[in-house]
Design a protein around this motif. Structure first.
Motif, PDB file in Angstrom:
ATOM      1  N   THR A 172       0.839  -1.192   0.000  1.00  0.00           N
ATOM      2  CA  THR A 172       0.000   0.000   0.000  1.00  0.00           C
ATOM      3  C   THR A 172       0.878   1.248   0.000  1.00  0.00           C
ATOM      4  N   THR A 173       0.234   2.391  -0.160  1.00  0.00           N
ATOM      5  CA  THR A 173       0.959   3.655  -0.074  1.00  0.00           C
ATOM      6  C   THR A 173       1.629   3.786   1.286  1.00  0.00           C
ATOM      7  N   ALA A 174       0.948   3.360   2.326  1.00  0.00           N
ATOM      8  CA  ALA A 174       1.531   3.411   3.670  1.00  0.00           C
ATOM      9  C   ALA A 174       2.786   2.547   3.749  1.00  0.00           C
ATOM     10  N   ASP A 175       2.763   1.380   3.108  1.00  0.00           N
ATOM     11  CA  ASP A 175       3.953   0.516   3.070  1.00  0.00           C
ATOM     12  C   ASP A 175       5.101   1.225   2.351  1.00  0.00           C
ATOM     13  N   HIS A 176       4.790   1.853   1.226  1.00  0.00           N
ATOM     14  CA  HIS A 176       5.813   2.560   0.460  1.00  0.00           C
ATOM     15  C   HIS A 176       6.431   3.681   1.287  1.00  0.00           C
ATOM     16  N   LYS A 177       5.580   4.462   1.946  1.00  0.00           N
ATOM     17  CA  LYS A 177       6.082   5.567   2.760  1.00  0.00           C
ATOM     18  C   LYS A 177       6.932   5.058   3.914  1.00  0.00           C
ATOM     19  N   ALA A 178       6.553   3.915   4.470  1.00  0.00           N
ATOM     20  CA  ALA A 178       7.328   3.339   5.573  1.00  0.00           C
ATOM     21  C   ALA A 178       8.714   2.914   5.100  1.00  0.00           C
ATOM     22  N   GLN A 179       8.856   2.579   3.832  1.00  0.00           N
ATOM     23  CA  GLN A 179      10.136   2.139   3.269  1.00  0.00           C
ATOM     24  C   GLN A 179      10.913   3.288   2.622  1.00  0.00           C
ATOM     25  N   ALA A 180      10.346   4.478   2.639  1.00  0.00           N
ATOM     26  CA  ALA A 180      10.966   5.637   1.985  1.00  0.00           C
ATOM     27  C   ALA A 180      12.104   6.191   2.834  1.00  0.00           C
ATOM     28  N   PRO A 181      13.066   6.832   2.181  1.00  0.00           N
ATOM     29  CA  PRO A 181      14.150   7.456   2.957  1.00  0.00           C
ATOM     30  C   PRO A 181      13.601   8.570   3.848  1.00  0.00           C
ATOM     31  N   VAL A 182      14.151   8.656   5.034  1.00  0.00           N
ATOM     32  CA  VAL A 182      13.749   9.702   5.976  1.00  0.00           C
ATOM     33  C   VAL A 182      14.400  11.027   5.596  1.00  0.00           C
ATOM     34  N   SER A 183      15.612  10.949   5.082  1.00  0.00           N
ATOM     35  CA  SER A 183      16.344  12.140   4.677  1.00  0.00           C
ATOM     36  C   SER A 183      16.652  12.054   3.182  1.00  0.00           C
ATOM     37  N   VAL A 184      16.270  13.079   2.461  1.00  0.00           N
ATOM     38  CA  VAL A 184      16.477  13.156   1.021  1.00  0.00           C
ATOM     39  C   VAL A 184      17.521  14.234   0.747  1.00  0.00           C
ATOM     40  N   ARG A 185      18.414  13.957  -0.187  1.00  0.00           N
ATOM     41  CA  ARG A 185      19.464  14.913  -0.563  1.00  0.00           C
ATOM     42  C   ARG A 185      18.937  15.794  -1.689  1.00  0.00           C
ATOM     43  N   CYS A 186      18.845  17.092  -1.415  1.00  0.00           N
ATOM     44  CA  CYS A 186      18.195  18.014  -2.344  1.00  0.00           C
ATOM     45  C   CYS A 186      19.115  19.117  -2.830  1.00  0.00           C
ATOM     46  N   ALA A 187      18.840  19.566  -4.040  1.00  0.00           N
ATOM     47  CA  ALA A 187      19.414  20.793  -4.580  1.00  0.00           C
ATOM     48  C   ALA A 187      18.258  21.777  -4.719  1.00  0.00           C
ATOM     49  N   VAL A 188      18.514  23.027  -4.386  1.00  0.00           N
ATOM     50  CA  VAL A 188      17.493  24.072  -4.459  1.00  0.00           C
ATOM     51  C   VAL A 188      17.975  25.127  -5.454  1.00  0.00           C
TER      52      VAL A 188
ATOM     53  N   GLU B  42       5.355  14.023   0.635  1.00  0.00           N
ATOM     54  CA  GLU B  42       5.600  12.932  -0.316  1.00  0.00           C
ATOM     55  C   GLU B  42       7.036  12.809  -0.790  1.00  0.00           C
ATOM     56  N   LEU B  43       7.939  13.665  -0.344  1.00  0.00           N
ATOM     57  CA  LEU B  43       9.286  13.693  -0.900  1.00  0.00           C
ATOM     58  C   LEU B  43      10.007  12.350  -0.772  1.00  0.00           C
ATOM     59  N   GLY B  44      10.026  11.775   0.402  1.00  0.00           N
ATOM     60  CA  GLY B  44      10.679  10.482   0.578  1.00  0.00           C
ATOM     61  C   GLY B  44      10.046   9.407  -0.278  1.00  0.00           C
ATOM     62  N   HIS B  45       8.727   9.409  -0.346  1.00  0.00           N
ATOM     63  CA  HIS B  45       7.984   8.432  -1.150  1.00  0.00           C
ATOM     64  C   HIS B  45       8.325   8.614  -2.640  1.00  0.00           C
ATOM     65  N   LEU B  46       8.355   9.856  -3.113  1.00  0.00           N
ATOM     66  CA  LEU B  46       8.725  10.119  -4.506  1.00  0.00           C
ATOM     67  C   LEU B  46      10.116   9.587  -4.818  1.00  0.00           C
ATOM     68  N   VAL B  47      11.060   9.866  -3.936  1.00  0.00           N
ATOM     69  CA  VAL B  47      12.434   9.409  -4.164  1.00  0.00           C
ATOM     70  C   VAL B  47      12.513   7.892  -4.137  1.00  0.00           C
ATOM     71  N   ARG B  48      11.801   7.271  -3.214  1.00  0.00           N
ATOM     72  CA  ARG B  48      11.791   5.793  -3.157  1.00  0.00           C
ATOM     73  C   ARG B  48      11.333   5.227  -4.487  1.00  0.00           C
ATOM     74  N   GLU B  49      10.220   5.728  -4.993  1.00  0.00           N
ATOM     75  CA  GLU B  49       9.671   5.194  -6.240  1.00  0.00           C
ATOM     76  C   GLU B  49      10.585   5.524  -7.426  1.00  0.00           C
ATOM     77  N   ALA B  50      11.174   6.704  -7.442  1.00  0.00           N
ATOM     78  CA  ALA B  50      12.042   7.105  -8.560  1.00  0.00           C
ATOM     79  C   ALA B  50      13.285   6.239  -8.647  1.00  0.00           C
ATOM     80  N   GLN B  51      13.756   5.755  -7.523  1.00  0.00           N
ATOM     81  CA  GLN B  51      14.999   4.998  -7.510  1.00  0.00           C
ATOM     82  C   GLN B  51      14.806   3.492  -7.596  1.00  0.00           C
ATOM     83  N   ARG B  52      13.581   3.040  -7.722  1.00  0.00           N
ATOM     84  CA  ARG B  52      13.312   1.607  -7.844  1.00  0.00           C
ATOM     85  C   ARG B  52      13.527   1.129  -9.258  1.00  0.00           C
TER      86      ARG B  52
END
Length: 168
Positions: A3-19, A158-168
């Motif tokens: 589920t989405t909740a499962d994905h978020k639970a597996q997402a990185p807590v800290s994301v490396r960003c450029a602004v 959603e940032l951690g979730h987005l990164v998790r999915e992008a890197q799969r």
């Protein structure tokens, strides 16, 4: 089935960003939009590995974006500014030209939430997001209210979730 909740639970807590602040007139000292993004990211536990201010010129934005997306230590690039409809606003076209996987829902959701705050003027925003290969790229208007809205209601949840999915 996950589920989405499962994905978020597996997402990185800290994301490396450029602004990146897209502006012809701002400096690091006067860039309130970019500074707001940085403050919100760090308060949420994310790392800001690069910060830039670049004019709204495709020939300046494109190589910077490509360079950041090609690095191994940048998971997401967040841009403020240049998303309007004036002749000078070219962020939308520049970013769209680099996206390998657009996320139309990002801009749609931002405009829906913006509509709730400012009414029909929300249609003037061309906030866009997606992936450049495996790097998340999201744009937002540069106004303080738009940055607050995008960061608090769309990006940070959603940032951690987005990164998790992008890197799969």
């Amino acid at each position: 089935m996950s589920t989405t909740a499962d994905h978020k639970a597996q997402a990185p807590v800290s994301v490396r960003c450029a602004v990146i602040a897209v502006s012809d007139t701002r400096s690091v000292k006067t860039d309130t939009g970019g500074q707001s993004v940085v403050e919100r990211l760090t308060a949420a536990g994310h790392a800001v590995v690069e910060r830039h201010i670049v004019p709204d010129e495709p020939e300046r934005m494109r190589p910077l974006l490509q360079q950041l997306c090609d690095r191994g230590d940048v998971d997401a690039v967040l841009l403020t500014g240049g998303t309007g409809i004036t002749r000078r606003d070219q962020t939308y076209e520049t970013v769209c030209g680099l996206l390998t996987k657009p996320l139309p829902g990002y801009g749609e959701l931002f405009r829906l939430l913006s509509y709730q705050e400012i009414g029909a003027a929300a249609m003037l925003s061309r906030a866009v997001g997606g992936l450049v290969d495996r790097t998340v790229v999201l744009t937002m208007p540069g106004s303080p209210a738009a940055v607050r809205l995008a960061m608090e209601q769309v990006i940070l949840p959603e940032l951690g979730h987005l990164v998790r999915e992008a890197q799969r």
